[in-house]
Write a protein that holds these residues in place. Structure first.
Motif, mmCIF file in Angstrom:
data_model
loop_
_atom_site.group_PDB
_atom_site.id
_atom_site.type_symbol
_atom_site.label_atom_id
_atom_site.label_comp_id
_atom_site.label_asym_id
_atom_site.label_seq_id
_atom_site.Cartn_x
_atom_site.Cartn_y
_atom_site.Cartn_z
ATOM 1 N N PHE A 104 49.749 48.550 34.906
ATOM 2 C CA PHE A 104 48.954 47.992 35.781
ATOM 3 C C PHE A 104 48.819 46.926 37.307
ATOM 4 O O PHE A 104 48.401 45.642 36.413
ATOM 5 C CB PHE A 104 47.407 47.992 35.138
ATOM 6 N N VAL A 105 48.411 47.435 38.460
ATOM 7 C CA VAL A 105 48.160 46.987 39.189
ATOM 8 C C VAL A 105 46.877 46.469 39.761
ATOM 9 O O VAL A 105 47.062 48.212 40.211
ATOM 10 C CB VAL A 105 49.919 46.688 40.313
ATOM 11 N N PHE A 106 46.490 45.722 40.160
ATOM 12 C CA PHE A 106 44.957 45.387 40.174
ATOM 13 C C PHE A 106 45.259 44.711 42.032
ATOM 14 O O PHE A 106 45.963 43.712 41.895
ATOM 15 C CB PHE A 106 44.190 44.453 39.513
ATOM 16 N N ASP A 107 44.512 45.488 43.401
ATOM 17 C CA ASP A 107 43.996 44.336 44.180
ATOM 18 C C ASP A 107 42.903 43.174 43.593
ATOM 19 O O ASP A 107 42.034 43.618 42.714
ATOM 20 C CB ASP A 107 43.282 45.502 45.218
ATOM 21 N N LYS A 108 42.322 42.167 44.709
ATOM 22 C CA LYS A 108 41.760 41.904 43.852
ATOM 23 C C LYS A 108 40.112 42.340 44.374
ATOM 24 O O LYS A 108 40.159 42.286 43.386
ATOM 25 C CB LYS A 108 42.252 39.615 44.088
ATOM 26 N N ALA A 133 49.887 51.602 48.335
ATOM 27 C CA ALA A 133 50.638 50.889 47.337
ATOM 28 C C ALA A 133 49.529 51.979 46.628
ATOM 29 O O ALA A 133 50.925 52.475 45.700
ATOM 30 C CB ALA A 133 50.268 50.202 47.410
ATOM 31 N N LEU A 134 48.243 52.485 46.967
ATOM 32 C CA LEU A 134 48.108 53.947 46.305
ATOM 33 C C LEU A 134 48.305 55.755 46.145
ATOM 34 O O LEU A 134 49.305 55.864 45.358
ATOM 35 C CB LEU A 134 46.075 54.208 46.612
ATOM 36 N N VAL A 138 45.977 50.405 41.446
ATOM 37 C CA VAL A 138 43.977 50.345 41.678
ATOM 38 C C VAL A 138 43.534 49.201 42.573
ATOM 39 O O VAL A 138 43.368 47.887 42.768
ATOM 40 C CB VAL A 138 43.098 49.908 40.747
ATOM 41 N N GLY A 139 42.649 49.724 43.987
ATOM 42 C CA GLY A 139 42.136 49.325 45.027
ATOM 43 C C GLY A 139 40.693 49.915 45.899
ATOM 44 O O GLY A 139 40.502 50.803 45.356
#
Length: 832
Positions: free
Chosen positions: A504-508, A719-720, A710-711
């Motif tokens: 899982f990759v998250f935007d801040k 990216a999504l 996740v953004g």
């Protein structure tokens, strides 16, 4: 070899239109000279394996008529509308509505690759676009278009409005077929009800109703079911067996058996036209929903393009002139007034002001622009007038590159093959074989009627209704029940993919954090006796500012002091200094609130303790606001972007499940690292430009991981789309929600973990459905082969298997029951 269908496109050959032509020494039938010419061109180019690559789906379109106006696109004046740089090496996007499967992609890319002067040819199946790069000194665009025309593909420069028109036309056609099937279903059910309630006891009524049902069912087969039969023909032509073959076989068998009963008035069997029509109607609903989802996939890029301003104020000797952005050239000067969107990428020549770049950077704080700084198209000039030297327009801007990346990611994203589709070829092959064996055995051992009944019973009892519904029913129920709880799943098939995601990759900003600054701390100098009175005066001053930091200060102070709501907030004097701070006078006192650099210009002494404190807090990502009263520092305020309340719990749950977690941000590394530490630690990739985010996702995927992104911002859109599953928050931009596969309408991060658990539950249900369908077939098929089951009994038991599948899928609704939610909470608490 004379056939009823065209060898190239597969369309039926109308009477009198047969064209025979020898291809590599073998005579083939064609529906027109165009198809014959295309087939000959494909074989001459050594691309005959194209026909073996054609997969299940719609039939090929007949070739378009030769393009008479292709040379029109060779003129630079015309190409200037579609080509960004009119140099020797040029790039354009073409669109062809004839692209319909992976075989088309293969044929186009390999055909163009053989042409001298073509540097790149890449087909995007999702939006039917061809990205083309060529050497204009070696080959003309018209030659490339004519070559595509020769192998069966119309191609014109991409125009957004024309593309949307084509999508609407295809959807309208599918909707008409669906509507007709629904209308037929409602009418045929009236006669079925009459038969089931006793009308079949009277032979006159029985025959009358059978013939009416036959007429209705025939029209449904000829019109509404046409896409399934076309897909089945294409599948058989390419020597593969897919879902359409099984569907068509079940429909035709049921139809033929019912027709046999209809014409033989003495036959004791029943007709099943109603079952067939119902089945086609339900399948068309699934196809229509799939088509809508596909259109949504290209909608994000269209809306991104719409974000680019279409006009600009071109600076002239007499002032300015409003012109189209397409007329601008490099080094032109444009004027951007407060509140305007910046129309180009460029350099500020004069003027100062704050610019909202949240749409590109994702960061909520405005960026101060002055002479020598760069600005980007689509961002908003909040205050101050700017004169900008043009550096890039339209596709060449950063926003234009984001559009291109989204389209590229859409083309690269693998299509989803569900569990049932992977098993279906084997399932259908075995059933057909058993049906044929039953027929051959009983025609020898008994008679034609017994053989027909046995073979038909095998096909009816194994009609892929239950098998075909195994996946769509489970995903439909899961999608529906999740939407009612704030989780919008656009494509139910993605639940199977989500179950396989391990990274899982998250935007801040705006995702793990709220994207809103909040006053987290304040310090006053020694000697200030009434801190509350000072903070209220700060509120009075900041209340008149439009800056986001000022609004954050006011919001925080308002929650601390409720009496501020009814207070008179007038000032004697107020002035905003863009990028620096604000100045005010009230009851003879002079206030300055802003940056340390600006306050130093007034020769104000900075307390050492505050200077050290500012440096320390800056490392943690906190922003400082200095407060001076009558040229003396009296306070310093610290603001910070808050973490979402459920972010820590979500990260903990994902780690417990063995998932890798990464924070991907354009912010400074120290700030991103601080956020990661507050969330229990995770891999940090920081200081990433908006256009590079999708490349980072691509790199993670290259390592073998299935990635969920996740953004919430426009900068997250590529990216999504690139990720295997994209999550967007409901509070995010429309573009991010259009680009994502799952939208959290409830705006709760913890819903991501809920979606992961729901995907596991759905996949388990799908496997149960498939298993029950297989058990059902293993039990009843031997009986049907032994001729102990009549088609009537087969038809009665067939819907029972479907009801079992539907009932089991309906159990997914209990996933959100109070009892199930409480059980999951207890399990998590025990794990902690």
């Amino acid at each position: 070899m004379i056939l009823n269908n065209c060898y190239h496109c597969g369309q039926h050959i109308e009477k009198g239109e047969l064209v025979l032509q020898s291809i590599k020494g073998v005579e083939h039938s064609f529906c027109c000279h165009g198809c014959a010419g295309v087939c000959d061109a494909i074989h001459e180019a050594g691309m005959e394996s194209f026909y073996k690559r054609t997969i299940e789906g719609d039939l090929l379109s007949p070739p378009p008529p030769p393009s008479k106006d292709a040379t029109f696109f060779d003129y630079d004046e015309v190409q200037a509308q579609y080509v960004s740089k009119l140099t020797s090496k040029r790039e354009i996007t073409l669109i062809s509505e004839a692209i319909h499967c992976a075989a088309c992609i293969w044929l186009i890319e390999h055909t163009l690759a053989k042409m001298d002067g073509v540097l790149l040819a890449k087909v995007n199946f999702t939006n039917k676009q061809i990205k083309l790069r060529w050497d204009n000194d070696k080959i003309k665009l018209s030659e490339i278009i004519q070559k595509l025309n020769k192998v069966g593909y119309d191609a014109t420069p991409y125009d957004a409005s024309a593309s949307q028109k084509a999508f609407r036309k295809a959807n309208r056609d599918l909707l008409y077929r669906l509507g007709f099937a629904g209308f037929a279903m409602m009418n045929v059910m009236w006669f079925s009800v009459a038969l089931y309630t006793g009308a079949d006891q009277e032979s006159l009524f029985r025959n009358y109703f059978h013939w009416i049902e036959f007429i209705i069912a025939t029209t449904v087969i000829l019109y509404s079911a046409k896409p399934f039969f076309q897909g089945a023909m294409t599948s058989l032509k390419s020597r593969t067996i897919g879902m359409d073959v099984s569907i068509s076989l079940g429909v035709i068998t049921t139809y033929l058996y019912s027709f046999w009963v209809t014409i033989d008035s003495s036959h004791p069997g029943e007709v099943y036209f109603d079952t067939m029509v119902d089945f086609i109607f339900l399948l068309l609903i699934g196809r229509y929903i799939e088509a809508i989802s596909k259109n949504k996939a290209v909608d994000a890029t269209r809306r991104l393009v719409e974000l680019q301003p279409k006009v600009a104020r071109l600076k002239t000797e007499d002032g300015f002139e409003v012109v189209s952005v397409t007329r601008l050239k490099k080094k032109d000067l444009v004027i951007v007034k407060p509140g305007d969107q910046i129309p180009v990428d460029g350099l500020v020549i004069s003027g100062t002001g704050n610019v909202d770049e949240a749409m590109l950077s994702g960061e909520s704080t405005e960026v101060f622009k002055q002479e020598g700084t760069k600005v980007s198209a689509g961002t908003i000039n909040i205050d101050g007038s700017l004169t900008i030297e043009v550096d890039a327009i339209m596709q060449e801007t950063m926003l234009g590159k984001i559009v291109e990346m989204v389209e590229e990611a859409q083309g690269a994203k693998a299509s989803i093959q569900c569990t049932a589709e992977r098993i279906m070829p084997w399932f259908v092959t075995v059933i057909i074989s058993l049906s044929v064996l039953s027929f051959l055995y009983w025609i020898v051992e008994a008679n034609l009627e017994t053989a027909m009944i046995a073979a038909t019973s095998v096909l009816i009892i194994t009609c892929p209704c239950a098998f075909g519904l195994a996946t769509p029913m489970a995903t439909a129920v899961a999608s529906g029940v999740s939407a009612s709880h704030g989780i919008l799943i656009k494509n139910g098939a993605l639940l199977e993919v989500l179950n396989e995601v391990n990274h899982f990759v998250f935007d801040k900003t705006g995702t793990l954090t709220k994207g809103q600054m909040k006053l987290v701390d304040s310090h006053v100098v020694e000697g200030i006796e009434d801190k509350d009175a000072l903070l209220k005066d700060i509120y009075r001053v900041e209340f008149h500012s439009e800056h986001s930091l000022a609004k954050a200060v006011c919001q925080s102070l308002h929650s601390m002091y409720s009496d501020l709501a009814n207070k008179n907030l007038e000032l004697d004097f107020f002035q905003a200094h863009p990028g620096r701070g604000v100045e005010a006078r009230y009851h003879g006192q002079h206030y300055l609130l802003g940056t340390a650099t600006w306050l130093k210009q007034y020769d104000i002494e900075m307390p050492d303790i505050f200077v050290s404190l500012e440096a320390e807090r800056a490392e943690k990502g906190q922003t400082s606001v200095w407060v001076a009263l009558d040229n003396k520092i009296v306070a310093i305020l610290f603001l910070e972007d808050e973490l979402r309340p459920d972010a820590l719990e979500l990260i903990s749950r994902l780690k417990e499940k063995g998932k890798s977690v990464t924070l991907l941000s354009g912010d400074r590394y120290a700030v991103a690292k601080t956020v990661a530490e507050k969330l229990g630690g995770m891999e940090v990739i920081a200081e990433v430009l908006p256009e590079d985010k999708h490349e980072k996702i691509k790199q993670i995927q290259a390592s073998g991981s299935r990635v969920a992104m996740v953004g919430d911002g426009i900068n997250d859109a590529p990216a999504l789309v690139r990720s295997d599953v994209g999550f967007a928050l409901g509070s995010g931009t429309d573009i991010s929600m259009d680009s994502a596969d799952i939208v959290l309408l409830n705006n709760e991060l913890i819903s991501i973990d809920t979606a992961v658990e729901l995907s596991a539950r759905t996949l388990r249900t799908i496997k149960q459905n498939i298993a029950s369908s297989i058990i059902y077939n293993f039990t009843l098929v031997p009986l049907a082969m032994a001729a102990t089951l009549t088609p009537l009994i087969a038809a009665v038991t067939m819907p029972l298997s479907s009801l079992i599948v539907i009932g089991n899928a309906a159990r997914i609704r209990t996933f959100f029951s109070k009892r199930a939610i409480a059980k999951r909470k207890r399990r998590r608490q025990e794990a902690m």
